[in-house]
Design a protein around this motif. Structure first.
Motif, short mmCIF file in Angstrom:
data_model
loop_
_atom_site.label_atom_id
_atom_site.label_comp_id
_atom_site.label_asym_id
_atom_site.label_seq_id
_atom_site.Cartn_x
_atom_site.Cartn_y
_atom_site.Cartn_z
N GLU A 189 -69.13 131.99 44.02
CA GLU A 189 -68.96 130.84 43.14
C GLU A 189 -67.90 129.90 43.73
O GLU A 189 -66.79 130.33 44.04
CB GLU A 189 -68.51 131.35 41.77
CG GLU A 189 -68.80 130.37 40.66
CD GLU A 189 -68.51 131.00 39.30
OE1 GLU A 189 -67.36 130.88 38.86
OE2 GLU A 189 -69.43 131.60 38.71
N VAL A 190 -68.25 128.64 43.88
CA VAL A 190 -67.33 127.66 44.44
C VAL A 190 -66.87 126.68 43.36
O VAL A 190 -67.70 125.97 42.78
CB VAL A 190 -68.02 126.84 45.56
CG1 VAL A 190 -67.05 125.85 46.18
CG2 VAL A 190 -68.61 127.76 46.62
N PRO A 191 -65.56 126.63 43.08
CA PRO A 191 -65.08 125.67 42.08
C PRO A 191 -65.25 124.23 42.60
O PRO A 191 -65.02 123.99 43.79
CB PRO A 191 -63.59 126.01 41.93
CG PRO A 191 -63.35 127.24 42.73
CD PRO A 191 -64.48 127.40 43.68
N SER A 192 -65.63 123.31 41.74
CA SER A 192 -65.75 121.90 42.15
C SER A 192 -64.49 121.16 41.73
O SER A 192 -63.74 121.64 40.89
CB SER A 192 -66.96 121.25 41.47
OG SER A 192 -68.12 121.97 41.77
N VAL A 193 -64.30 119.98 42.31
CA VAL A 193 -63.16 119.18 41.86
C VAL A 193 -63.55 118.42 40.59
O VAL A 193 -64.73 118.22 40.32
CB VAL A 193 -62.66 118.19 42.95
CG1 VAL A 193 -61.71 118.88 43.89
CG2 VAL A 193 -63.81 117.58 43.70
N GLY A 194 -62.53 118.00 39.83
CA GLY A 194 -62.79 117.28 38.58
C GLY A 194 -63.37 118.23 37.55
O GLY A 194 -63.12 119.44 37.59
N ASP A 195 -64.17 117.72 36.63
CA ASP A 195 -64.66 118.61 35.58
C ASP A 195 -66.12 119.03 35.80
O ASP A 195 -66.79 119.47 34.88
CB ASP A 195 -64.45 117.98 34.20
CG ASP A 195 -64.73 116.48 34.22
OD1 ASP A 195 -65.37 116.04 35.20
OD2 ASP A 195 -64.30 115.78 33.28
#
Ligand SMILES: Nc1ncnc2c1ncn2[C@@H]1O[C@H](COP(=O)(O)OP(=O)(O)OP(=O)(O)O)[C@@H](O)[C@H]1O
Ligand SMILES: [Mg+2]
Length: 404
Positions: free
Chosen positions: A272-278
């Protein structure tokens, strides 16, 4: 001899590590404390922000004090950066009494030190490689041998004066007295190499966050140093660019799931890769992450190969290469290094860590642990960097001796 406390301070690009060790009456060195704190005031191994570096040092030292229960006053600190240089030199003196004394050895090393170096560089070490007595080469322990003409072949290591001064300034601001400034990969080598490897011919490659430091030993002697301005930070940056995620997330992904090349991970595994912003996190294949790291790992290892070729000692590395530093933990790095360098490769973790093996035994602490081992080896024995006594000090010594 009573117990003695030795403290090594490794001021790295990603962390400051403070290692406290105890040397017992039998000469045994045991690590009894370790403090570690993230650092943000360095770029590629060099202090660029005094305030931030001072704060990191303060925290690491306090933590080491708490763990060891020892008050830290005096430290030996490591230095690195692309400003570090190494050069061969030699010196010749006539022995005073047809027999080599300790004083003759100190004089010949002092003579070897008298070589032209740039005005903005300071000598860190004068490392003896071999002595020649009346033409007889290959002498390692010259003291006590008969002869008139004593020659020393040495390797001199220098560093930018401003870099040394800034580092010392940070230590002093924490109330620390700096005993010595030691080349970081020389310390790492002290922690991870065996004497046999030094004899056979070996390179230590310390891949940290900001730099890749490389030193070579053959026939038991120090031969070469090179500091390359590449390291684990570059791998993290490549993930930031490739995944469009934050530096913090990229760093975590690299440490948790990274590999030197896709072949070293399970192609079916998803991460799982976190994205920037929401935006919501995404799923990706773990081998795609390795794919992003692969070209940079290859580039770093190619640069290591070039440096080893430049050293002139590449063909003499019978014990191969020992990788250390935090980036050495990247899965598949050893295999890829063996492939690119064509020699045997192992990961070197620090020895002599005793009861603290679980924390201090990781490759990122090779420099910190090595700094205390380096002190233990050189203190009391022949110092590798004899300093010339000032005239007034000589006069004082002479005067006080006469008076006794
Ligand atoms: N398991 C891991 N896999 C890959 N990289 C790792 C792993 N653990 C740590 N690293 C990386 O190791 C680097 C830190 O290593 P180290 O602590 O030796 O560097 P440093 O001493 O702070 O920096 P330098 O010596 O370059 O000034 C970071 O880039 C970090 O991301
Ligand atoms: Mg380091």
């Amino acid at each position: 001899m009573k117990e003695e406390i030795l403290v090594g301070l490794d001021v790295g690009t990603s962390k400051v590590a403070c290692v406290v060790a105890q040397r017992g009456a039998d000469g045994r060195v045991d690590v009894v404390g370790l403090g570690r704190h993230a650092s943000s005031g360095l770029r590629k191994g060099v202090v660029v922000n005094i305030e931030a570096t001072t704060e990191s040092i303060r925290h690491a030292v306090q933590e080491a004090e708490m763990m060891s229960g020892v008050e830290i006053r005096r430290v030996v600190v490591g230095i690195s950066g692309a400003h570090v240089r190494g050069l061969d030199s030699h010196g010749v003196v006539r022995t005073r009494n047809n027999e080599v004394s300790q004083e003759d050895v100190e004089r010949v090393l002092e003579a070897a030190r008298a070589v032209k170096i740039p005005a903005d560089q300071d000598v860190l070490h004068v490392l003896a490689q071999e002595f020649v007595i009346d033409g007889q080469e290959g002498v390692r322990e010259p003291v006590g041998m008969s002869g008139v003409r004593l020659e020393a072949r040495v390797h001199i290591v220098t560093a930018a004066r401003s870099a040394v001064e800034n580092l010392m300034k940070c230590c002093r601001r924490c109330g620390l007295d700096v005993g010595d400034v030691v080349l970081e990969p020389l310390a790492s080598a002290e922690a991870v190499l065996t004497d046999e490897e030094r004899e056979m011919g070996v390179a230590v490659v310390d891949i940290g966050a900001g730099t890749t430091d490389l030193v070579v030993f053959t026939d038991g002697a120090f031969r070469f140093v090179s500091v390359l301005p590449v390291g684990g930070d570059h791998l993290t940056k490549d993930l930031v660019a490739g995944l469009r995620t934050s530096t913090k997330a990229a760093e975590e992904l690299k440490i948790r799931y990274g590999a030197a090349s896709p072949q070293f991970v399970d192609e079916n595994e998803e991460i799982e890769v976190p994205s920037v912003g929401d935006r919501p996190p995404r799923l990706m294949a773990r081998d795609a992450l390795a794919q992003l790291l692969d070209p940079r790992v290859e580039e770093i290892l190619e640069l290591v190969r070039e440096a080893l070729e430049r050293s002139g000692y590449f063909a003499l590395l019978s014990a191969g290469v020992v990788l250390t530093g935090g980036t050495a933990k990247l899965p598949g790095l050893v295999e890829m290094a063996e492939d690119i360098l064509g020699v045997q490769v192992r990961v070197g973790a620090p020895r002599a860590v005793g009861g603290l093996a679980d924390v201090a035994g990781a490759p990122e602490f090779a420099t910190g642990v090595g700094l205390v081992l380096w002190q233990a080896r050189t203190r009391g024995a022949l110092r590798s960097t004899p300093r010339r006594l000032s005239w007034w000090r000589r006069l004082w010594n002479w005067f006080t001796q006469e008076a006794e």
